[in-house]
Design a protein around this motif. Structure first.
Motif, PDB file in Angstrom:
ATOM      1  N   ASN A  25      31.575  40.688  17.447  1.00 38.92           N
ATOM      2  CA  ASN A  25      31.696  39.149  17.697  1.00 38.92           C
ATOM      3  C   ASN A  25      32.904  38.719  17.354  1.00 38.92           C
ATOM      4  N   ALA A  26      33.113  37.481  17.295  1.00 41.98           N
ATOM      5  CA  ALA A  26      34.372  36.650  16.843  1.00 41.98           C
ATOM      6  C   ALA A  26      34.206  36.595  15.152  1.00 41.98           C
ATOM      7  N   ARG A  27      32.805  36.789  14.692  1.00 41.50           N
ATOM      8  CA  ARG A  27      32.702  36.788  13.211  1.00 41.50           C
ATOM      9  C   ARG A  27      32.832  38.271  12.278  1.00 41.50           C
ATOM     10  N   GLY A  28      32.878  39.323  13.294  1.00 41.90           N
ATOM     11  CA  GLY A  28      33.041  40.581  12.971  1.00 41.90           C
ATOM     12  C   GLY A  28      31.723  41.253  12.682  1.00 41.90           C
ATOM     13  N   ILE A  29      30.785  40.678  13.200  1.00 44.32           N
ATOM     14  CA  ILE A  29      29.684  41.267  13.163  1.00 44.32           C
ATOM     15  C   ILE A  29      28.987  42.203  14.114  1.00 44.32           C
ATOM     16  N   ILE A  30      28.448  43.455  14.112  1.00 40.00           N
ATOM     17  CA  ILE A  30      28.481  44.362  15.275  1.00 40.00           C
ATOM     18  C   ILE A  30      27.366  43.735  16.095  1.00 40.00           C
ATOM     19  N   THR A  31      27.460  43.772  17.365  1.00 40.46           N
ATOM     20  CA  THR A  31      26.620  43.072  18.445  1.00 40.46           C
ATOM     21  C   THR A  31      26.206  44.249  19.388  1.00 40.46           C
ATOM     22  N   ALA A  32      26.919  44.993  19.640  1.00 41.50           N
ATOM     23  CA  ALA A  32      26.805  46.162  20.655  1.00 41.50           C
ATOM     24  C   ALA A  32      27.040  47.513  19.904  1.00 41.50           C
ATOM     25  N   GLY A  33      25.727  48.035  19.794  1.00 46.02           N
ATOM     26  CA  GLY A  33      25.612  49.340  18.764  1.00 46.02           C
ATOM     27  C   GLY A  33      26.658  50.522  19.634  1.00 46.02           C
ATOM     28  N   HIS A  34      27.030  51.478  18.774  1.00 45.61           N
ATOM     29  CA  HIS A  34      27.565  52.725  19.375  1.00 45.61           C
ATOM     30  C   HIS A  34      28.668  52.736  20.091  1.00 45.61           C
ATOM     31  N   ARG A  35      29.634  51.431  19.505  1.00 45.17           N
ATOM     32  CA  ARG A  35      30.799  51.456  20.123  1.00 45.17           C
ATOM     33  C   ARG A  35      31.858  51.401  18.771  1.00 45.17           C
ATOM     34  N   GLY A  36      33.000  51.825  19.070  1.00 47.91           N
ATOM     35  CA  GLY A  36      34.281  51.975  18.112  1.00 47.91           C
ATOM     36  C   GLY A  36      34.738  53.223  17.843  1.00 47.91           C
ATOM     37  N   GLY A  37      35.471  53.390  16.830  1.00 41.10           N
ATOM     38  CA  GLY A  37      36.152  54.479  16.694  1.00 41.10           C
ATOM     39  C   GLY A  37      37.153  54.836  17.753  1.00 41.10           C
ATOM     40  N   ASN A  88      61.599  51.861  22.588  1.00 44.91           N
ATOM     41  CA  ASN A  88      61.550  50.254  22.725  1.00 44.91           C
ATOM     42  C   ASN A  88      60.653  49.751  23.919  1.00 44.91           C
ATOM     43  N   LEU A  89      59.836  50.749  24.584  1.00 42.49           N
ATOM     44  CA  LEU A  89      59.012  50.213  25.588  1.00 42.49           C
ATOM     45  C   LEU A  89      57.540  50.490  25.166  1.00 42.49           C
ATOM     46  N   ILE A  90      57.349  50.491  23.932  1.00 44.97           N
ATOM     47  CA  ILE A  90      56.097  50.875  23.384  1.00 44.97           C
ATOM     48  C   ILE A  90      55.893  49.616  22.284  1.00 44.97           C
ATOM     49  N   TYR A  91      54.481  49.323  22.142  1.00 45.53           N
ATOM     50  CA  TYR A  91      54.268  48.621  20.707  1.00 45.53           C
ATOM     51  C   TYR A  91      52.821  48.683  20.400  1.00 45.53           C
ATOM     52  N   GLY A  92      52.538  48.321  19.458  1.00 45.04           N
ATOM     53  CA  GLY A  92      51.079  48.600  18.863  1.00 45.04           C
ATOM     54  C   GLY A  92      50.143  47.356  19.567  1.00 45.04           C
ATOM     55  N   GLN A  93      49.070  48.081  19.771  1.00 50.91           N
ATOM     56  CA  GLN A  93      48.071  47.162  20.565  1.00 50.91           C
ATOM     57  C   GLN A  93      46.995  46.640  19.684  1.00 50.91           C
ATOM     58  N   HIS A  94      46.653  45.433  19.359  1.00 49.01           N
ATOM     59  CA  HIS A  94      45.716  45.024  18.422  1.00 49.01           C
ATOM     60  C   HIS A  94      44.311  45.043  19.228  1.00 49.01           C
ATOM     61  N   ARG A  95      43.633  46.111  18.924  1.00 50.67           N
ATOM     62  CA  ARG A  95      42.346  46.369  19.546  1.00 50.67           C
ATOM     63  C   ARG A  95      41.229  45.759  18.692  1.00 50.67           C
ATOM     64  N   CYS A  96      40.473  44.633  18.885  1.00 45.47           N
ATOM     65  CA  CYS A  96      39.531  43.988  17.981  1.00 45.47           C
ATOM     66  C   CYS A  96      37.999  44.216  18.629  1.00 45.47           C
ATOM     67  N   GLY A  97      38.043  44.814  19.623  1.00 42.33           N
ATOM     68  CA  GLY A  97      36.518  44.844  20.126  1.00 42.33           C
ATOM     69  C   GLY A  97      35.621  45.693  19.235  1.00 42.33           C
ATOM     70  N   LYS A  98      35.491  46.702  19.733  1.00 35.70           N
ATOM     71  CA  LYS A  98      34.527  47.797  18.964  1.00 35.70           C
ATOM     72  C   LYS A  98      33.178  47.445  18.723  1.00 35.70           C
ATOM     73  N   GLY A  99      32.664  46.338  19.591  1.00 35.31           N
ATOM     74  CA  GLY A  99      31.213  45.922  19.608  1.00 35.31           C
ATOM     75  C   GLY A  99      31.209  44.875  18.701  1.00 35.31           C
TER      76      GLY A  99
END
Length: 149
Positions: free
Chosen positions: A42-54, A29-40
């Motif tokens: 942008n708002a459209r889902g296109i990779i703008t910063a390479g070698h990030r993610g995973g 009850n003290l943890i929850y799933g965190q939505h991590r949407c970064g990974k390099g």
């Protein structure tokens, strides 16, 4: 506090040490799933910063930074590693039955007591509550109270 040394099987485990005080099963009850949407991307889902993610999937632990349980003693039950902030956290069971995570105070071990308030004795795992600065008259009282004059 027991420390386990492991036999070397690969170069990465050469100087491996594990502290047996640290548990790794978080409270549900003290943890929850965190939505991590970064990974390099942008708002459209296109990779703008390479070698990030995973990376490994992480659960976010709710940490009590306010520590507003005044003058109620709590006991450290577990010490866990928090992957979201590269630090250790403690699960505290307070006297009124509430359970919270706090950042691990240096030198505190499992079974220590934690208290937060105005009239608490000096100890490394205790937290002090200071009166708010709005009670002082302008800046004239502040240096006198804290011995800065």
């Amino acid at each position: 506090m027991a420390i386990h040394l492991y036999k070397t099987s690969t170069p990465s485990t050469r100087n491996g040490v594990v502290d047996s005080q640290v548990k790794s099963n978080p409270r549900n009850n003290l943890i929850y799933g965190q939505h991590r949407c970064g990974k390099g991307r942008n708002a459209r889902g296109i990779i703008t910063a390479g070698h990030r993610g995973g990376g490994h999937k992480r659960l976010y632990r709710k940490i009590d930074f306010r520590r507003n349980e005044k003058d109620i003693y709590g006991r450290i039950v577990t010490i866990e590693y928090d992957p979201n902030r590269n630090a250790y956290i403690c699960l505290i069971h307070y006297g009124d039955g509430e359970k919270r995570y706090i950042l691990h105070p240096r030198g505190a071990i499992i079974g220590d007591t934690i208290v937060y308030g105005t009239e608490v004795p000096t100890r490394s795992s205790y937290c002090f509550w200071y009166t708010s600065p709005s009670k002082f008259k302008a800046d004239t009282d502040f240096p006198k109270i804290y011995g800065l004059s």
